[in-house]
Write a protein that holds these residues in place. Structure first.
Motif, mmCIF file in Angstrom:
data_model
loop_
_atom_site.group_PDB
_atom_site.id
_atom_site.type_symbol
_atom_site.label_atom_id
_atom_site.label_comp_id
_atom_site.label_asym_id
_atom_site.label_seq_id
_atom_site.Cartn_x
_atom_site.Cartn_y
_atom_site.Cartn_z
ATOM 1 N N SER A 121 0.831 -1.213 0.000
ATOM 2 C CA SER A 121 0.000 0.000 0.000
ATOM 3 C C SER A 121 0.858 1.253 0.000
ATOM 4 O O SER A 121 0.555 2.232 -0.691
ATOM 5 C CB SER A 121 -0.923 -0.001 1.222
ATOM 6 O OG SER A 121 -1.795 -1.112 1.208
ATOM 7 N N GLY B 263 2.606 1.543 -3.665
ATOM 8 C CA GLY B 263 1.837 1.377 -4.882
ATOM 9 C C GLY B 263 2.109 0.068 -5.592
ATOM 10 O O GLY B 263 2.104 0.011 -6.826
ATOM 11 N N SER B 264 2.335 -0.981 -4.826
ATOM 12 C CA SER B 264 2.569 -2.300 -5.389
ATOM 13 C C SER B 264 1.438 -3.221 -4.961
ATOM 14 O O SER B 264 0.380 -2.761 -4.522
ATOM 15 C CB SER B 264 3.931 -2.836 -4.930
ATOM 16 O OG SER B 264 4.281 -4.018 -5.604
ATOM 17 N N THR C 210 7.070 -1.649 -8.837
ATOM 18 C CA THR C 210 6.093 -0.577 -8.995
ATOM 19 C C THR C 210 5.763 -0.442 -10.477
ATOM 20 O O THR C 210 6.323 -1.128 -11.323
ATOM 21 C CB THR C 210 6.639 0.768 -8.470
ATOM 22 O OG1 THR C 210 7.591 1.302 -9.403
ATOM 23 C CG2 THR C 210 7.295 0.612 -7.098
#
Length: 265
Positions: free
Chosen positions: A24, A27-28, A59
């Motif tokens: 979180s 951004g993965s 990412t």
């Protein structure tokens, strides 16, 4: 060749971290992190992580060059040693004002990219493919839970160091890339009068692209960015070669800070 074309982050697990919280934050996804680091049997119980584990976090950012996220106890000198790079280089390309002061959570661009292992690979064959040493690959992947020098797992994201000199860091092409006439050479350099010189040779020693020069967008002592299109002056006589990037001495014209990037034709 399964080089990962998007950015990976090198992250050290802290107490209280979970795969969900890490995914979180950066951004993965949990699945992407598990696959990149082989977080399932026989390495570990699926999804288990422990403080001080070093993970590659995939990412969607569209650049293959890795960033190292500073953790407690990190020094710029130790990070530079991990990637066989010079402290000056990491200081300059990351605009660090004091090389003795880096902050926890800071993102530092490092000379490395990731390669997704496929069935049949060995550490030896990977090292030859990219023109780097097995020892450098082992150093760059130390403390990762899914890494063992004698056993490598398909789909694991292996960190591959990029050859650098004290003053030159080539970010394009990546080692092992297929290189064609009209492709670009790009990177960062601290060079005399902002002049970066390059040429392309095949593995028979034939000069495929004659020596040319380009300019960085900043002069020394800054590390400026450079970009230039490489045109072939003759056809390669072999399937592979090297892109040479360097500077010329103002004193005697000798080659300085030579970086050799292995390429394929």
């Amino acid at each position: 060749m399964p080089v990962i074309s998007t950015k990976g982050l090198i992250y050290t697990v802290k107490p209280g971290d979970t795969l969900f919280s890490i995914a979180s934050r950066f951004g993965s996804t949990v699945a992407a992190i598990e696959n990149a680091n082989h977080l399932y049997p026989p390495v570990t119980d699926r999804g288990f992580i422990y403080p001080d584990d070093v993970l590659v976090i995939p990412t969607s950012t569209s650049t293959p060059i890795l960033s190292h996220i500073v953790t407690n106890g990190d020094t710029l000198s130790a990070i530079a040693q991990t990637f066989d790079a010079h402290v000056d280089l990491l200081t300059g390309v990351n605009n660090v004002s004091n090389p003795n002061v880096i902050n926890v959570g800071q993102n530092l661009l490092v000379p490395a990219f990731t390669y997704r292992i496929v069935s049949g690979d060995s550490l030896y064959s990977i090292a030859r493919r990219f023109g780097v040493s097995m020892a450098d690959i082992e150093e760059a992947n130390a403390d990762r839970p899914g890494f063992q020098g004698d056993v490598i797992w398909p789909d694991y994201h292996l960190i591959i160091p990029i050859p650098t000199s004290r003053n030159i860091f080539v970010i394009r092409p990546l080692p092992g890339s297929t290189f064609n006439s009209g492709d670009k050479v790009e990177g960062y350099a601290r060079v005399f009068e902002a002049v970066v010189t390059y040429q392309l040779r095949d593995s028979n020693g034939v000069v495929v692209s004659n020596e040319r020069f380009t300019m960085t967008d900043q002069g020394g002592p800054a590390y400026g960015f450079f970009s230039s299109t490489v045109s072939f002056d003759r056809q390669p006589t072999s399937a592979s070669g090297e892109l040479w990037v360097y500077s010329r001495s103002a004193k005697d014209g000798s080659i300085q800070d030579l970086v050799k990037i292995k390429v394929n034709f």
